[in-house]
Design a protein around this motif. Structure first.
Motif, short mmCIF file in Angstrom:
data_model
loop_
_atom_site.label_atom_id
_atom_site.label_comp_id
_atom_site.label_asym_id
_atom_site.label_seq_id
_atom_site.Cartn_x
_atom_site.Cartn_y
_atom_site.Cartn_z
N THR A 172 0.84 -1.19 0.00
CA THR A 172 0.00 0.00 0.00
C THR A 172 0.88 1.24 0.00
O THR A 172 1.74 1.41 0.86
N SER A 174 1.19 5.51 0.06
CA SER A 174 0.44 6.67 0.57
C SER A 174 1.07 7.95 0.07
O SER A 174 2.29 8.04 -0.12
N LYS A 176 0.04 12.59 -0.10
CA LYS A 176 -0.92 13.67 0.08
C LYS A 176 -0.56 14.80 -0.88
O LYS A 176 0.47 15.47 -0.70
N LEU A 185 -4.71 10.35 -8.96
CA LEU A 185 -5.52 9.68 -7.95
C LEU A 185 -5.49 10.52 -6.68
O LEU A 185 -4.51 11.20 -6.40
N GLY A 186 -6.54 10.43 -5.88
CA GLY A 186 -6.58 11.15 -4.62
C GLY A 186 -7.08 12.58 -4.75
O GLY A 186 -7.41 13.06 -5.85
N THR A 187 -7.11 13.29 -3.62
CA THR A 187 -7.65 14.64 -3.54
C THR A 187 -6.62 15.56 -2.91
O THR A 187 -5.92 15.18 -1.95
N LYS A 190 -5.48 15.88 1.06
CA LYS A 190 -5.85 14.69 1.82
C LYS A 190 -4.89 13.54 1.51
O LYS A 190 -4.52 13.32 0.37
N ARG A 191 -4.53 12.84 2.57
CA ARG A 191 -3.67 11.66 2.37
C ARG A 191 -4.47 10.58 1.65
O ARG A 191 -5.61 10.27 2.00
N HIS A 192 -3.81 9.99 0.64
CA HIS A 192 -4.46 8.96 -0.17
C HIS A 192 -3.71 7.64 -0.02
O HIS A 192 -2.47 7.62 -0.02
N GLU A 194 -3.19 3.90 -1.74
CA GLU A 194 -3.42 3.23 -3.03
C GLU A 194 -2.75 1.86 -3.02
O GLU A 194 -1.59 1.71 -2.60
N TYR A 221 1.38 8.37 -12.70
CA TYR A 221 1.50 9.42 -11.69
C TYR A 221 2.18 10.68 -12.23
O TYR A 221 3.02 10.63 -13.13
#
Length: 364
Positions: A172, A174, A176, A185-187, A190-192, A194, A221
């Motif tokens: 996984t 992580s 931000k 991916l993600g916002t 905010k920590r995401h 994946e 990415y």
């Protein structure tokens, strides 16, 4: 076919990046975009070889030894190097050299010697070092196959007779993104988390830029996390010299006779015979004194090479039979190797084996 297109075929057998640092290989005379009318393959490029190329309608000479080795400050025709280069330029003949790039090839100079001597179970005697690196990157699971394929196509994961070699571990990731980021991916803010795959593969160092470009182009990415580590591992399929076995142990005198006959040697200079029979044979085309220790470490009974000096023979120390058959003699079949390779890769093309005798040493 242009010179560049034809020589790229040669470089699949003997990549220029595999040549030793001191060497001068590749296109030495002429322009890469020249259309090739015919190829003359030789061990050495001399004036007589250029004359032969002219007679046979060849405007590309593929030579093992480079006619230009050190720097040329003038080209006035005062020595054989300058005269050869001048004649080639006057007649629009290109000259290309392979030298240690072919020495380091698994199917190159030393493989040919092993073939002539009938050696089996062959391997590299002195594997090339500082030649491999490892790339590790982290990819979203759904994009892993795409990125992996792009890296394979760029030359990653190739080792000897194996290709598309890699290793993966799932985990996984992580991150931000800040307000300036453009996350796939993600916002922002905010920590995401994946689900990602850690992908690792080895590659030859000269391909580093090509692999990085393939990685950045194929990875989804905005910022691609990756690591490159240069390895100390020796390359098992590239390097100088080879070692292999005779089918059966052979009396020393019988082997020396076989060596002299098959390698067309006028004489064999050798050390004292430390044993009655031999089977494991190390070979190194050209000047090979530096391989004496490696041959001992490989457990070889014999080292077949050339240009051994008086005090270098003493390094055998009754642990190894050193057999010096002459520089030309160890490399003479190299031009046959290149002709056979080119005719197989480029059939129906004018490829000639040079008939000019270039060995400067005569025997009385």
């Amino acid at each position: 076919m242009t010179v560049s297109e034809l020589t790229k075929t040669i470089e699949k057998l003997a990549p220029l990046a595999d040549a030793e640092d001191f060497d001068n290989v590749g296109l030495l005379v002429g322009e890469p975009h020249t259309q090739v009318s015919g190829v003359l393959v030789t061990l050495d490029t001399l004036e007589a070889v250029v004359d032969e190329a002219i007679d046979k309608g060849c405007n590309l000479i593929v030579s093992f030894h480079p006619i230009i080795f050190g720097g040329l400050k003038k080209i006035t025709g005062k020595n054989y190097v300058e005269r050869t280069v001048l004649k080639a330029i006057r007649h629009n003949i290109c000259i290309y050299a392979t030298h240690t790039a072919l020495d380091n090839s698994l199917e190159g100079v030393n493989a040919k010697i092993c073939e002539v001597l009938g050696l089996g179970d062959t391997s590299i005697l002195i594997p090339k070092k500082d030649h491999l690196a490892k790339l590790t990157t982290y990819v979203p699971k759904k994009d892993m196959a795409k990125v992996q394929q792009a890296l394979f196509e760029a030359g990653g994961g190739n080792l000897g007779h194996y290709s598309e070699c890699s290793f993966t571990v799932q985990g996984t990731g992580s991150f931000k993104p800040n307000e300036q980021a453009q996350p796939v991916l993600g916002t922002k803010g905010k920590r995401h988390l994946e689900e990602e795959v850690q992908l690792s593969l080895t590659f030859e160092k000269q391909l580093e830029n090509k692999l990085i470009q393939a990685l950045l182009k194929s990875h989804p990415y905005e910022v691609v996390a990756h690591e490159i580590v240069h390895l100390e591992n020796r390359h098992p399929f590239k390097g100088l010299g080879m070692v292999g076995d005779l089918e059966h142990p052979m009396p020393v005198t019988e082997f020396l006779s076989l060596l002299k006959d098959r390698m067309r040697a006028k004489v064999v200079r050798h050390t004292v015979v430390p044993y009655k029979t031999v089977q494991k044979i190390a070979v190194l085309g050209g000047s090979g004194a530096f391989a004496i220790h490696a041959a001992k470490m490989a457990g070889a009974d014999v080292l077949v090479t050339a240009d051994i000096k008086y005090h270098e023979f003493l390094q055998a120390e009754d642990q190894l039979l050193i057999a010096d058959i002459g520089h030309f003699e160890t490399e003479q079949f190299t031009k046959n190797l290149l002709v056979d390779y080119l005719k197989k890769k480029i059939p129906n093309f004018a490829i000639h084996l040079s008939e000019t005798k270039t060995n400067p040493i005569k025997y009385f």
